[in-house]
Design an enzyme around this catalytic site. Structure first.
Site, short mmCIF file in Angstrom:
data_model
loop_
_atom_site.label_atom_id
_atom_site.label_comp_id
_atom_site.label_asym_id
_atom_site.label_seq_id
_atom_site.Cartn_x
_atom_site.Cartn_y
_atom_site.Cartn_z
N TRP A 74 0.92 -1.38 -0.15
CA TRP A 74 -0.05 0.00 0.09
C TRP A 74 1.05 1.14 -0.13
O TRP A 74 1.96 1.33 0.78
CB TRP A 74 -0.83 -0.16 1.18
CG TRP A 74 -2.18 -0.16 1.12
CD1 TRP A 74 -2.74 -1.69 0.87
CD2 TRP A 74 -3.46 0.43 0.88
NE1 TRP A 74 -4.20 -1.87 0.61
CE2 TRP A 74 -4.55 -0.38 0.51
CE3 TRP A 74 -3.43 1.98 0.81
CZ2 TRP A 74 -5.83 0.18 0.47
CZ3 TRP A 74 -4.93 2.37 0.70
CH2 TRP A 74 -5.88 1.23 0.47
N SER A 131 -0.13 -2.41 5.87
CA SER A 131 0.42 -2.32 6.90
C SER A 131 -0.07 -3.32 7.99
O SER A 131 0.70 -3.86 8.91
CB SER A 131 0.48 -1.25 7.38
OG SER A 131 1.39 -0.41 6.52
N PHE A 132 -1.16 -3.70 7.85
CA PHE A 132 -1.94 -4.62 8.91
C PHE A 132 -1.17 -5.97 8.84
O PHE A 132 -1.32 -6.85 10.03
CB PHE A 132 -3.40 -4.73 8.66
CG PHE A 132 -4.10 -5.51 9.74
CD1 PHE A 132 -4.23 -7.04 9.40
CD2 PHE A 132 -4.41 -5.01 10.87
CE1 PHE A 132 -4.87 -7.58 10.60
CE2 PHE A 132 -5.14 -5.83 11.58
CZ PHE A 132 -5.39 -7.15 11.50
N GLU A 133 -0.79 -6.39 7.76
CA GLU A 133 0.12 -7.59 7.53
C GLU A 133 1.23 -7.80 8.14
O GLU A 133 1.99 -8.76 7.94
CB GLU A 133 -0.07 -8.28 5.97
CG GLU A 133 -1.43 -8.65 5.55
CD GLU A 133 -2.78 -7.46 5.48
OE1 GLU A 133 -2.28 -6.56 5.06
OE2 GLU A 133 -3.58 -7.87 5.82
N GLU A 189 -11.25 8.49 5.07
CA GLU A 189 -12.55 9.17 5.31
C GLU A 189 -13.05 8.36 6.89
O GLU A 189 -14.00 8.95 7.46
CB GLU A 189 -13.74 8.84 4.40
CG GLU A 189 -13.22 9.65 3.20
CD GLU A 189 -14.28 9.56 2.16
OE1 GLU A 189 -14.24 10.23 0.99
OE2 GLU A 189 -15.20 8.84 2.27
N THR A 190 -12.70 7.12 7.02
CA THR A 190 -13.27 6.50 8.16
C THR A 190 -12.22 6.14 9.39
O THR A 190 -11.11 6.71 9.09
CB THR A 190 -13.83 5.01 7.74
OG1 THR A 190 -12.59 4.28 7.37
CG2 THR A 190 -14.79 5.28 6.54
N HIS A 209 -10.78 3.38 9.95
CA HIS A 209 -10.11 2.12 9.54
C HIS A 209 -8.67 2.58 9.81
O HIS A 209 -7.99 1.54 10.19
CB HIS A 209 -10.20 1.86 8.07
CG HIS A 209 -9.77 0.77 7.62
ND1 HIS A 209 -8.94 0.39 6.32
CD2 HIS A 209 -9.80 -0.67 8.12
CE1 HIS A 209 -8.76 -0.79 6.19
NE2 HIS A 209 -9.13 -1.52 7.36
N PHE A 239 9.28 -0.43 14.53
CA PHE A 239 8.03 0.27 13.86
C PHE A 239 8.56 1.31 12.87
O PHE A 239 8.73 2.42 13.52
CB PHE A 239 7.36 0.61 14.86
CG PHE A 239 6.04 1.21 14.45
CD1 PHE A 239 5.76 2.61 14.76
CD2 PHE A 239 4.88 0.47 14.30
CE1 PHE A 239 4.46 3.06 14.35
CE2 PHE A 239 3.57 1.21 13.89
CZ PHE A 239 3.58 2.27 13.97
N ARG A 254 8.63 12.42 4.73
CA ARG A 254 9.15 11.57 5.92
C ARG A 254 9.69 10.17 4.99
O ARG A 254 10.11 9.50 5.74
CB ARG A 254 8.14 11.10 6.74
CG ARG A 254 7.93 12.38 7.63
CD ARG A 254 6.63 12.22 8.43
NE ARG A 254 6.35 13.25 9.62
CZ ARG A 254 6.03 14.56 9.17
NH1 ARG A 254 5.62 14.89 7.68
NH2 ARG A 254 5.74 15.68 10.06
N1 LIG Z 1 -5.42 2.07 3.85
C1 LIG Z 1 -4.21 1.45 4.06
C2 LIG Z 1 -4.07 0.27 4.18
N2 LIG Z 1 -5.04 -0.73 4.16
C3 LIG Z 1 -4.98 -2.16 3.95
C4 LIG Z 1 -4.37 -2.84 5.31
O1 LIG Z 1 -3.24 -2.60 5.90
C5 LIG Z 1 -4.59 -4.36 5.13
O2 LIG Z 1 -3.99 -4.87 3.96
C6 LIG Z 1 -6.32 -4.79 4.82
O3 LIG Z 1 -6.99 -4.33 5.89
C7 LIG Z 1 -6.43 -6.30 4.74
O4 LIG Z 1 -5.98 -6.81 6.00
N3 LIG Z 1 -2.60 -0.33 4.39
C8 LIG Z 1 -1.54 0.49 4.34
O5 LIG Z 1 -0.47 0.15 4.49
N4 LIG Z 1 -1.80 1.81 4.04
C9 LIG Z 1 -3.11 2.22 4.08
O6 LIG Z 1 -3.15 3.66 3.74
C1 LIG Z 2 -6.57 4.27 5.63
C2 LIG Z 2 -7.17 3.16 4.97
O1 LIG Z 2 -7.33 2.19 5.53
C3 LIG Z 2 -7.57 3.41 3.64
O2 LIG Z 2 -8.09 2.13 3.10
C4 LIG Z 2 -8.51 4.64 3.43
O3 LIG Z 2 -9.73 4.30 4.36
P1 LIG Z 2 -11.13 5.10 4.28
O4 LIG Z 2 -11.99 3.92 3.77
O5 LIG Z 2 -11.31 5.28 5.65
O6 LIG Z 2 -11.09 6.32 3.57
#
Ligand SMILES: Nc1c(NC[C@H](O)[C@H](O)[C@H](O)CO)[nH]c(=O)[nH]c1=O
Ligand SMILES: CC(=O)[C@@H](O)COP(=O)(O)O
Length: 164
Positions: A31, A65-67, A94-95, A97, A122, A136
């Protein structure tokens, strides 16, 4: 603001141990690849500039990043690397998440480091917008990948001093 007018990757005048004896894994998220690739390149070059051998640096890419947490656990379970550098860029959307990802990764990586008694760094940017990320990842505020690599070297040197 803490980072205002600061290059956070300026380590001139500081002592960094040689990374020559150490092995590293760099795990980066796909991502925002234009940002995370700059972080990866910064981290890799910082390791080599401080003596790490290319053959002692392994690289892995994960979807997001979650992975990073799961991947760090997999790498430490499967290999004998001395330290894991995790790189990502989560940009506020926007959310909420964003909040869930950032909290999960920060806490998750800490837990993996404790589980294996190994440095798990990290190196995840959590900016409000793209410009803050670019600043950055080789911009006016330095490169978080460099900072993460230097941290990995220092923490590995500490671990070796302690006999871990
Ligand atoms: N929105 C971003 C994400 N979203 C994806 C999550 O990290 C993950 O892959 C998904 O939820 C499936 O488990 N990831 C980023 O690294 N950066 C973002 O801005
Ligand atoms: C930051 C994120 O997770 C990316 O997917 C954007 O999220 P959103 O759905 O809140 O706009």
């Amino acid at each position: 603001m803490a980072t205002q007018l600061k290059n956070l990757s300026d380590f001139s005048g500081t002592t960094i141990p040689s990374a020559a004896p150490f092995s590293f894994a760099i795990i980066a998220a796909e991502w925002n690849t234009e940002v995370t690739l700059a972080l990866y390149n910064g981290a890799y070059q910082a390791l080599v500039d401080n003596g790490a051998l290319p053959e002692n640096i392994q690289a892995h890419w994960v979807p997001g990043s979650f992975e990073l947490t799961a991947a760090a656990d997999m790498v430490l379970k499967a290999t004998a690397v001395d330290a894991v550098i995790c790189l990502g860029c989560v940009i506020q959307g926007e959310t909420r998440h964003f909040d869930f990802i950032c909290d999960a990764v920060a806490n998750g990586l800490s837990n993996v480091a404790i589980k294996y008694s190994k440095p798990v760094i990290f190196g995840v940017l959590t900016p409000d917008n793209q410009q803050q990320a670019v600043d950055r990842a080789g911009g006016k505020h330095g490169n978080k990948g460099i900072e993460a690599a230097v941290t990995a070297i220092k923490m590995t040197a500490l671990a070796k001093t302690l006999g871990i």
